[in-house]
Design a protein around this motif. Structure first.
Motif, short mmCIF file in Angstrom:
data_model
loop_
_atom_site.label_atom_id
_atom_site.label_comp_id
_atom_site.label_asym_id
_atom_site.label_seq_id
_atom_site.Cartn_x
_atom_site.Cartn_y
_atom_site.Cartn_z
N ASP A 149 0.78 -1.12 -0.09
CA ASP A 149 0.09 0.06 -0.09
C ASP A 149 0.94 1.30 -0.04
O ASP A 149 2.21 1.16 -0.03
CB ASP A 149 -0.94 -0.21 0.91
CG ASP A 149 -0.30 -0.10 2.47
OD1 ASP A 149 1.05 0.32 2.69
OD2 ASP A 149 -1.00 -0.49 3.45
N THR A 150 0.40 2.16 0.09
CA THR A 150 1.08 3.71 0.17
C THR A 150 0.37 4.70 1.38
O THR A 150 -0.41 4.20 2.09
CB THR A 150 0.53 4.48 -1.26
OG1 THR A 150 -0.86 4.87 -1.34
CG2 THR A 150 0.89 3.39 -2.49
N ARG A 151 0.73 5.71 1.18
CA ARG A 151 0.12 6.79 2.11
C ARG A 151 -1.13 7.41 1.71
O ARG A 151 -1.66 8.50 2.24
CB ARG A 151 1.27 7.86 2.65
CG ARG A 151 2.09 7.36 3.72
CD ARG A 151 3.20 8.14 4.03
NE ARG A 151 2.90 9.62 3.88
CZ ARG A 151 3.24 10.56 3.12
NH1 ARG A 151 3.99 10.24 2.02
NH2 ARG A 151 2.74 11.96 3.42
N MET A 175 4.16 3.63 7.90
CA MET A 175 3.03 4.10 8.32
C MET A 175 2.93 5.55 8.33
O MET A 175 1.75 6.11 8.60
CB MET A 175 2.81 3.62 9.75
CG MET A 175 2.83 2.09 9.74
SD MET A 175 1.22 1.40 8.94
CE MET A 175 -0.02 1.99 10.08
N SER A 176 3.94 6.42 8.23
CA SER A 176 4.08 7.76 8.64
C SER A 176 5.18 8.42 7.74
O SER A 176 6.18 7.41 7.30
CB SER A 176 4.15 7.95 10.19
OG SER A 176 5.21 7.55 10.76
N LEU A 177 5.54 9.61 7.80
CA LEU A 177 6.65 10.31 7.41
C LEU A 177 7.88 10.28 8.20
O LEU A 177 8.98 10.21 7.50
CB LEU A 177 6.44 11.53 7.24
CG LEU A 177 5.32 12.25 6.14
CD1 LEU A 177 4.89 13.65 6.22
CD2 LEU A 177 5.99 11.83 4.75
N SER A 178 7.72 9.44 9.37
CA SER A 178 8.85 9.54 10.16
C SER A 178 9.56 7.99 10.46
O SER A 178 10.63 8.08 10.91
CB SER A 178 8.34 9.79 11.71
OG SER A 178 7.41 9.32 12.21
N ASP A 179 8.79 6.92 9.95
CA ASP A 179 9.32 5.74 10.14
C ASP A 179 10.22 5.20 8.91
O ASP A 179 10.84 4.11 9.02
CB ASP A 179 8.32 4.61 10.60
CG ASP A 179 7.33 4.44 9.58
OD1 ASP A 179 6.06 4.32 9.98
OD2 ASP A 179 7.42 4.88 8.50
N ALA A 180 10.38 5.71 8.03
CA ALA A 180 10.98 5.75 6.87
C ALA A 180 11.05 6.91 5.78
O ALA A 180 10.28 7.80 5.71
CB ALA A 180 10.62 4.50 5.90
N PRO A 209 15.38 3.44 7.10
CA PRO A 209 15.41 2.96 5.93
C PRO A 209 15.00 4.01 5.03
O PRO A 209 14.52 5.05 5.12
CB PRO A 209 14.23 1.95 6.02
CG PRO A 209 14.04 1.42 7.38
CD PRO A 209 14.36 2.83 8.27
N VAL A 210 15.82 3.85 3.92
CA VAL A 210 15.52 4.82 2.55
C VAL A 210 15.31 4.26 1.43
O VAL A 210 15.64 3.28 1.05
CB VAL A 210 17.04 5.73 2.45
CG1 VAL A 210 16.78 6.85 1.53
CG2 VAL A 210 17.59 6.21 3.81
N GLU A 211 14.21 4.88 0.81
CA GLU A 211 13.72 4.29 -0.59
C GLU A 211 13.94 5.77 -1.18
O GLU A 211 13.69 6.54 -1.11
CB GLU A 211 12.11 3.82 -0.44
CG GLU A 211 11.72 3.30 -1.95
CD GLU A 211 10.25 2.72 -1.78
OE1 GLU A 211 9.97 2.14 -3.03
OE2 GLU A 211 9.78 2.67 -0.72
#
Length: 296
Positions: A149-151, A175-180, A209-211
């Motif tokens: 899924d996405t945000r 789940m949020s802007l802060s966890d990855a 983690p960085v995508e």
């Protein structure tokens, strides 16, 4: 409406599902308060005797995958209070044919009718997300790829909608802007390049983690060299996706995104990517038709 907290049993079941019981209770309370708007359920108060006790069945009127039964129960508990008795028949994540009774609820008839719409709105919405997710999962079965899924979630419902994705067999993205971190095109413009954007994130948040999103194959080598954990391949053709898989050679996970449809899903999954990013799971899922019927 009762102001009692959720029962210990329901609290435990929500927590086991990966949901915050306090957040679910707050959402249910706010939704019911919105429906009552400071007043009472005038129709039920006028037509149903105060002492009447009823039994209501929640029944799937279409085939689908169930999600949100404990969330619907939270609404019922908050409205009906301690005298609510629930009889569960189907767990979340189950695929059901039309006519399946999901659960039954016994309580004050007035309270059951007051809780009906809000509980159905949440249950139908989440089951719709789970049903659509399962369709994607089934379509790419055996390819080795996962549906993610996405945000692009309904504000205030993210945790629930992502839970529904899990019920359907999908995988959650962040789940949020802060966890990855997700370095997209606007970040690249601001930072002065793909590799520069990645290095900036890694320097500021070394443990996150960085995508990184790329839309051309030539952007992949510098991102790999910088150490990206995951690369999002934006709006690439199946041929380009296959080339990217060969180029990366397992050094990072790959996610296909942009313009994906159920019709094209299997071809994309068979290119060798790890994930298919599908915003439609949450932003475009139709509800699952579920009804509530009072039984004598």
């Amino acid at each position: 409406m009762s102001t009692v907290q959720l029962s210990a049993d329901l609290t435990a079941r929500l927590a086991e599902a990966g949901l915050d019981p306090l957040a679910v209770a707050a959402l249910a309370s706010a939704a019911v308060a919105e429906d009552l708007d400071g007043g009472v359920d005038v129709t039920s108060v006028a037509t149903v005797p105060d002492h009447a006790r009823g039994y209501a069945e929640y029944t799937a009127r279409a085939a689908g995958v169930v999600a949100g039964v404990p969330v619907a129960e939270a609404v019922l508990e908050l409205v009906c209070g301690a005298d609510l008795v629930v009889t569960r028949h189907v767990p979340d994540g189950a695929a059901v044919p039309p006519g399946t009774v999901l659960f039954g609820a016994e309580a004050s008839t007035r309270a059951l009718l007051t809780a009906e719409r809000v509980s159905l709105n949440l249950l139908s919405r989440l089951s719709g997300v789970a049903t659509l997710t399962r369709a994607w999962v089934d379509t790419i079965e055996g390819t080795g790829a996962s549906v993610r899924d996405t945000r692009k979630t309904t504000p205030g419902l993210r945790a629930l909608e992502k839970y529904a994705v899990r019920c359907g067999g999908g995988v959650n993205h962040r789940m949020s802007l802060s966890d990855a971190a997700m370095v997209k095109d606007n970040h690249v413009v601001a930072a002065g390049g793909v590799a520069a954007a990645f290095k900036a994130v890694r320097a500021a948040f070394p443990d996150v983690p960085v995508e990184v999103e790329v839309d051309h194959l030539e952007q992949i080598p510098p991102v790999l060299e910088a150490g990206a954990d995951l690369i999002l391949l934006d709006n690439m053709t199946p041929r380009q996706l296959r080339e990217a898989v060969v180029l990366v050679a397992g050094r990072a996970r790959l996610e296909a995104s942009g313009g994906l449809t159920l019709e094209s899903a299997r071809e994309v999954a068979e290119t060798g990517v790890d994930y298919l990013a599908v915003g439609a799971l949450t932003h475009s899922a139709p509800i699952l038709d579920i009804g509530v019927d009072l039984r004598a």
